[in-house]
Scaffold this active site. Structure first.
Site, PDB file in Angstrom:
ATOM      1  N   ASN A   1       3.551  -2.450 -13.573  1.00 42.29           N
ATOM      2  CA  ASN A   1       4.103  -2.954 -12.317  1.00 42.29           C
ATOM      3  C   ASN A   1       5.625  -2.967 -12.348  1.00 42.29           C
ATOM      4  O   ASN A   1       6.294  -2.585 -11.379  1.00 42.29           O
ATOM      5  CB  ASN A   1       3.602  -4.379 -12.053  1.00 42.29           C
ATOM      6  CG  ASN A   1       2.148  -4.434 -11.649  1.00 42.29           C
ATOM      7  OD1 ASN A   1       1.540  -3.417 -11.322  1.00 42.29           O
ATOM      8  ND2 ASN A   1       1.584  -5.629 -11.663  1.00 42.29           N
TER       9      ASN A   1
ATOM     10  N   ARG B   1      -5.883   8.008  -1.114  1.00 41.66           N
ATOM     11  CA  ARG B   1      -5.948   8.207  -2.569  1.00 41.66           C
ATOM     12  C   ARG B   1      -7.375   8.563  -2.951  1.00 41.66           C
ATOM     13  O   ARG B   1      -8.314   7.863  -2.563  1.00 41.66           O
ATOM     14  CB  ARG B   1      -5.536   6.943  -3.326  1.00 41.66           C
ATOM     15  CG  ARG B   1      -4.105   6.497  -3.125  1.00 41.66           C
ATOM     16  CD  ARG B   1      -3.776   5.326  -4.052  1.00 41.66           C
ATOM     17  NE  ARG B   1      -2.578   4.606  -3.646  1.00 41.66           N
ATOM     18  CZ  ARG B   1      -1.355   4.957  -3.971  1.00 41.66           C
ATOM     19  NH1 ARG B   1      -1.158   6.023  -4.720  1.00 41.66           N
ATOM     20  NH2 ARG B   1      -0.312   4.244  -3.566  1.00 41.66           N
TER      21      ARG B   1
ATOM     22  N   ARG C   1       2.205   7.306  -2.675  1.00 41.63           N
ATOM     23  CA  ARG C   1       3.132   7.193  -3.804  1.00 41.63           C
ATOM     24  C   ARG C   1       2.442   7.361  -5.155  1.00 41.63           C
ATOM     25  O   ARG C   1       1.450   6.696  -5.444  1.00 41.63           O
ATOM     26  CB  ARG C   1       3.853   5.848  -3.758  1.00 41.63           C
ATOM     27  CG  ARG C   1       4.920   5.688  -4.822  1.00 41.63           C
ATOM     28  CD  ARG C   1       5.661   4.393  -4.620  1.00 41.63           C
ATOM     29  NE  ARG C   1       6.470   4.438  -3.407  1.00 41.63           N
ATOM     30  CZ  ARG C   1       6.803   3.355  -2.708  1.00 41.63           C
ATOM     31  NH1 ARG C   1       6.387   2.177  -3.082  1.00 41.63           N
ATOM     32  NH2 ARG C   1       7.557   3.475  -1.635  1.00 41.63           N
TER      33      ARG C   1
ATOM     34  N   HIS D   1      -2.129   5.621   6.537  1.00 42.31           N
ATOM     35  CA  HIS D   1      -2.692   4.648   5.609  1.00 42.31           C
ATOM     36  C   HIS D   1      -4.047   4.137   6.097  1.00 42.31           C
ATOM     37  O   HIS D   1      -4.777   3.488   5.353  1.00 42.31           O
ATOM     38  CB  HIS D   1      -1.721   3.480   5.444  1.00 42.31           C
ATOM     39  CG  HIS D   1      -2.031   2.579   4.301  1.00 42.31           C
ATOM     40  ND1 HIS D   1      -2.494   1.295   4.472  1.00 42.31           N
ATOM     41  CD2 HIS D   1      -1.964   2.772   2.956  1.00 42.31           C
ATOM     42  CE1 HIS D   1      -2.698   0.729   3.294  1.00 42.31           C
ATOM     43  NE2 HIS D   1      -2.382   1.604   2.355  1.00 42.31           N
TER      44      HIS D   1
ATOM     45  N   TYR E   1     -11.048  -3.024  -7.016  1.00 42.62           N
ATOM     46  CA  TYR E   1     -10.363  -3.656  -5.892  1.00 42.62           C
ATOM     47  C   TYR E   1     -11.366  -4.339  -4.977  1.00 42.62           C
ATOM     48  O   TYR E   1     -12.463  -3.815  -4.740  1.00 42.62           O
ATOM     49  CB  TYR E   1      -9.612  -2.615  -5.048  1.00 42.62           C
ATOM     50  CG  TYR E   1      -8.447  -1.934  -5.710  1.00 42.62           C
ATOM     51  CD1 TYR E   1      -8.180  -2.052  -7.072  1.00 42.62           C
ATOM     52  CD2 TYR E   1      -7.587  -1.136  -4.965  1.00 42.62           C
ATOM     53  CE1 TYR E   1      -7.113  -1.407  -7.665  1.00 42.62           C
ATOM     54  CE2 TYR E   1      -6.506  -0.488  -5.539  1.00 42.62           C
ATOM     55  CZ  TYR E   1      -6.284  -0.623  -6.894  1.00 42.62           C
ATOM     56  OH  TYR E   1      -5.221   0.016  -7.477  1.00 42.62           O
TER      57      TYR E   1
ATOM     58  N   ARG F   1      -1.836 -12.061  -1.630  1.00 47.09           N
ATOM     59  CA  ARG F   1      -1.869 -11.756  -3.065  1.00 47.09           C
ATOM     60  C   ARG F   1      -0.484 -11.524  -3.649  1.00 47.09           C
ATOM     61  O   ARG F   1      -0.143 -12.048  -4.694  1.00 47.09           O
ATOM     62  CB  ARG F   1      -2.732 -10.515  -3.328  1.00 47.09           C
ATOM     63  CG  ARG F   1      -2.597  -9.987  -4.764  1.00 47.09           C
ATOM     64  CD  ARG F   1      -3.503  -8.816  -5.032  1.00 47.09           C
ATOM     65  NE  ARG F   1      -3.314  -7.709  -4.137  1.00 47.09           N
ATOM     66  CZ  ARG F   1      -2.446  -6.712  -4.313  1.00 47.09           C
ATOM     67  NH1 ARG F   1      -1.659  -6.699  -5.361  1.00 47.09           N
ATOM     68  NH2 ARG F   1      -2.363  -5.718  -3.450  1.00 47.09           N
TER      69      ARG F   1
ATOM     70  N   HIS G   1      -7.511  -6.735  -2.325  1.00 49.95           N
ATOM     71  CA  HIS G   1      -6.949  -5.640  -1.534  1.00 49.95           C
ATOM     72  C   HIS G   1      -7.395  -5.675  -0.075  1.00 49.95           C
ATOM     73  O   HIS G   1      -6.873  -4.941   0.756  1.00 49.95           O
ATOM     74  CB  HIS G   1      -7.359  -4.304  -2.182  1.00 49.95           C
ATOM     75  CG  HIS G   1      -6.609  -3.113  -1.696  1.00 49.95           C
ATOM     76  ND1 HIS G   1      -7.185  -2.138  -0.920  1.00 49.95           N
ATOM     77  CD2 HIS G   1      -5.320  -2.728  -1.868  1.00 49.95           C
ATOM     78  CE1 HIS G   1      -6.295  -1.201  -0.650  1.00 49.95           C
ATOM     79  NE2 HIS G   1      -5.153  -1.533  -1.211  1.00 49.95           N
TER      80      HIS G   1
END
Length: 706
Positions: free
Chosen positions: A56, A389, A419, A449, A482, A578, A606
């Site tokens: 992270n 993704r 990303r 997204h 997730y 979160r 998520h």
């Protein structure tokens, strides 16, 4: 430039009604690291969370600190939510990063490292090995490592080499015999990423891990013959990985090349951090600082007794010999709305009812089954999908390829700007395109997204549209890690909305309105603010009201101030955020009625849920969008309304369980810090990452939020 005193900086930050996004993110990563301190976790879990916190932090420097340098390097003005300008904010941010970095290494060195032996393994340097083990290691070095190393000298005759992002590098300062000290030369030895991070040695019932840098350090002298070595310095650099794709009028022909060019630029982006072991050569560091225009606050020192790059710990955590020592994740349970999962034809089921999936407690299989059946069903005419993704070797790609082979119309909007997944997405998209799939590589300067799937199928004398809408990616791997929500439905209202939205994002269409869909960048922010203001109006009239929101991040100032106004009107507001939260809860006169919780634990939270009481006529939305500027203005996003009373109660129960959790929960304070929520006296532990595996319909039917 005037330098602000630390006390004055802290005062400015606290006086702001908004919390700095970047400082809030560091508090989130602190909560991740806190998991590594928990006595209830195994050593492997503790190492895992330490590794996650390190990964992270790498991304934070590449993207957020990299973005800050984009302002500093080009003299662009930036005022942070904290109220600070670029330079004082960077000073404050680096101070916080230094403290976090020290906390990581102190924890590893003083708490984790000494206790490894009782779990069957240790980390060791070469000198602590037995003579025969050292010989074994020497042979490994000569045959497998030495041929991979390439010393690169920098002096008056050689240009400065390109040093790669996030690799371990030895900086070796040498002097030729007879030369004066001012004729020093600096050479670099980069450790290639494809060399294993550790060399394993088995000694009876103990596994010894020798870091690759210690092996090279022991033999690096052999790379520099007939010169004097003044110092050997291990370091690691982090480069700016933030880039913004430039708009292009000829997007179809230039877009992929632009992405590839930017990806290559990441390799040579400006250096934003140097990690270096203590005792380093000051001569070398002065040279690097001048070369990379970096200041002392961006140099992070590591003791020799600690370890470079905790990402390498995954090699230990993932060792098969320790598989039985890592707590197993419970098997997924059937969705409450689809208890017969896997035993009935999914097409037939969806004609009669909607199915709500809550991952990872429910498997992703119903979505994959639907797509795979659609790829082979002769009555399926078209498949449309957005992809952000994908997993490696994804069943999604295989199903879409099969559908194209079977003559179906397949169109996929592939977000190649996701990303750090850009290269994989480009590769998968080109594979589909070559097979005959209609591929759209993103939409202008917006990131796609939203998570949508539309399947068009002939059924006797009519056409039925099967739709999936979700908060998470179509990714088999992350769906096990997730928490996400997805809806499978043939609801005509949602099907019409999704069809219209696909026309918008793949063509040039502007629908007048959607019935059950909120979309960005069109009107999501305004509609959510309207819902918030409706609750405020109800509060002022003395009517029942309440706002319950679960998101990953809350950063959009317009939405935050709408929540402040609602709080001042008397609306009870519960926020489960979160990660980043720029709202200050509990500030007198501003946000007394707002509580903010953050949940960090075994699964990465998520899912996004927005629930507004609306005098009992509740509005409940789910989807891919957080409350962030980028979500509202720079992304194609969607939130979809849940109308089914039972499914809406399931979502309300997710919120209720999140509010009840006392194992993974942190309570945000007014000053932006967080306190752990613990069971009160006489209260049992309530861990949502276990409790969601134990749900039944009775619990759902009796759920209450207000």
């Amino acid at each position: 430039m005037k330098v602000l005193q630390k006390d004055r900086v802290d005062q400015i930050i606290y006086q702001s009604d908004l919390v700095s996004r970047d400082l809030s993110w560091l508090k989130f990563n602190d909560r991740v690291l806190d998991q590594s301190y928990k006595a209830s976790r195994t050593i492997f879990e503790k190492l895992k969370f330490l590794a996650i916190s390190a990964s992270n932090l790498d991304e934070f420097f590449m993207i957020r600190v990299g973005s800050l340098y984009n302002y500093l390097d080009y003299d662009k003005e930036r005022v942070d939510y904290s109220g600070l300008r670029e330079e004082p904010f960077k000073t404050k941010l680096m101070l916080e990063c230094q403290e976090f970095h020290k906390k990581q290494h102190d924890h590893f060195q003083n708490t984790l490292l000494p206790g490894l032996k009782e779990f069957g393994f240790i980390l060791s340097n070469v000198k602590n090995l037995l003579p025969e083990e050292q010989e074994y290691l020497k042979e490994y070095y000569q045959k497998a490592v030495y041929p991979m190393l390439t010393p690169m000298v920098y002096d008056g005759y050689h240009t400065f080499p390109i040093l790669m992002n996030k690799l371990l590098i030895f900086g070796v300062v040498t002097i030729s015999p007879g030369d004066k000290k001012d004729n020093r030369k600096l050479s670099f030895v980069q450790i290639p990423s494809n060399i294993p991070r550790f060399f394993e040695i088995e000694r009876e019932d103990l596994v010894i891990y020798v870091p690759i840098e210690e092996i090279i350090r022991e033999h690096v002298v052999a790379l520099f013959r007939n010169v004097d070595i003044e110092s050997i310095n291990l370091f690691r650099i982090t480069r700016n990985g933030d880039f913004t794709l430039e708009e292009s009028e000829d997007m179809d022909t230039n877009f992929l090349e632009e992405v590839k060019r930017k990806l290559n630029a990441r390799k040579t982006g400006r250096v934003v951090r140097i990690e270096v072991e203590e005792g380093y050569s000051k001569w070398m560091m002065n040279l690097l600082k001048e070369r990379w225009q970096i200041q002392d606050d961006s140099i992070f020192k590591i003791e020799r007794a600690s370890m470079f790059d905790f990402n390498g710990l995954w090699e230990v955590i993932g060792n098969k010999r320790f598989k039985d020592k890592i707590p197993a994740v419970p098997n997924p349970v059937p969705p409450l709305s689809y208890p017969e999962a896997g035993t009935e034809d999914i097409f037939q089921v969806l004609k009669h009812k909607d199915v709500l999936l809550h991952h990872p407690y429910n498997n992703i299989s119903p979505i994959l089954d639907l797509l795979e059946k659609a790829s082979e069903d002769p009555n399926v005419m078209a498949i449309k999908m957005t992809i952000y993704r994908l997993a490696k070797g994804s069943r999604i790609t295989n199903a879409l390829l099969k559908a194209v082979e079977n003559g179906k119309h397949v169109s996929v909007l592939f977000e190649v700007k996701a990303r750090f997944d850009e290269e994989n997405n480009i590769r998968e998209a080109q594979k589909l395109q070559k097979a005959g799939c209609f591929v759209i590589y993103g939409v202008s300067n917006l990131k796609t997204h939203t998570k949508l799937l539309l399947i068009v199928k002939k059924d006797e004398n009519r056409v039925i549209r099967y739709v999936h809408l979700g908060s998470g990616n179509y990714n088999e791997e992350t769906s096990r890690l997730y928490t996400d929500i997805g809806l499978l439905t043939t609801n005509e209202i949602l099907a019409n909305d999704v069809s219209e939205f696909f026309n918008v994002i793949t063509g040039h269409s502007m629908p007048a309105t959607y019935q059950n869909l909120l979309t960005a960048p069109r009107d999501m922010r305004n509609q959510l603010i309207q819902f918030i203001e409706d609750e405020a109006s109800h509060a002022r009239e003395g009517l029942p009201c309440g706002i319950f929101i679960k998101v990953n991040s809350l950063e959009d100032s317009e939405t935050i101030y709408a929540l402040y106004r609602a709080s001042q009107s008397g609306v009870p507001i519960k926020l489960i955020v979160r990660g980043i939260c720029c709202l200050r809860p509990g500030r007198p006169g501003l946000s007394e009625n707002i509580q903010v919780l953050s949940i960090v634990g075994d699964f990465l939270e998520h899912s996004r849920i927005y629930h507004f009481h609306n005098i009992g006529k509740s509005r409940t939305y789910v989807g891919s969008a957080d409350m962030m500027v980028r979500s509202f203005d720079r992304r194609l996003e969607s939130l979809f309304r849940i109308d089914s009373p039972f499914l809406e109660k399931q979502l309300m129960n997710i919120l209720a369980y999140n509010l009840k959790d006392n194992v993974n929960t942190y309570i945000m304070q007014e000053d932006g810090t967080y306190e752990i929520k613990l069971p009160v006296e006489g209260e049992e532990e309530f861990n949502i990452h276990q409790k969601f595996f134990e749900l039944d319909t009775g619990i759902i039917e009796n759920v209450k939020l207000i």
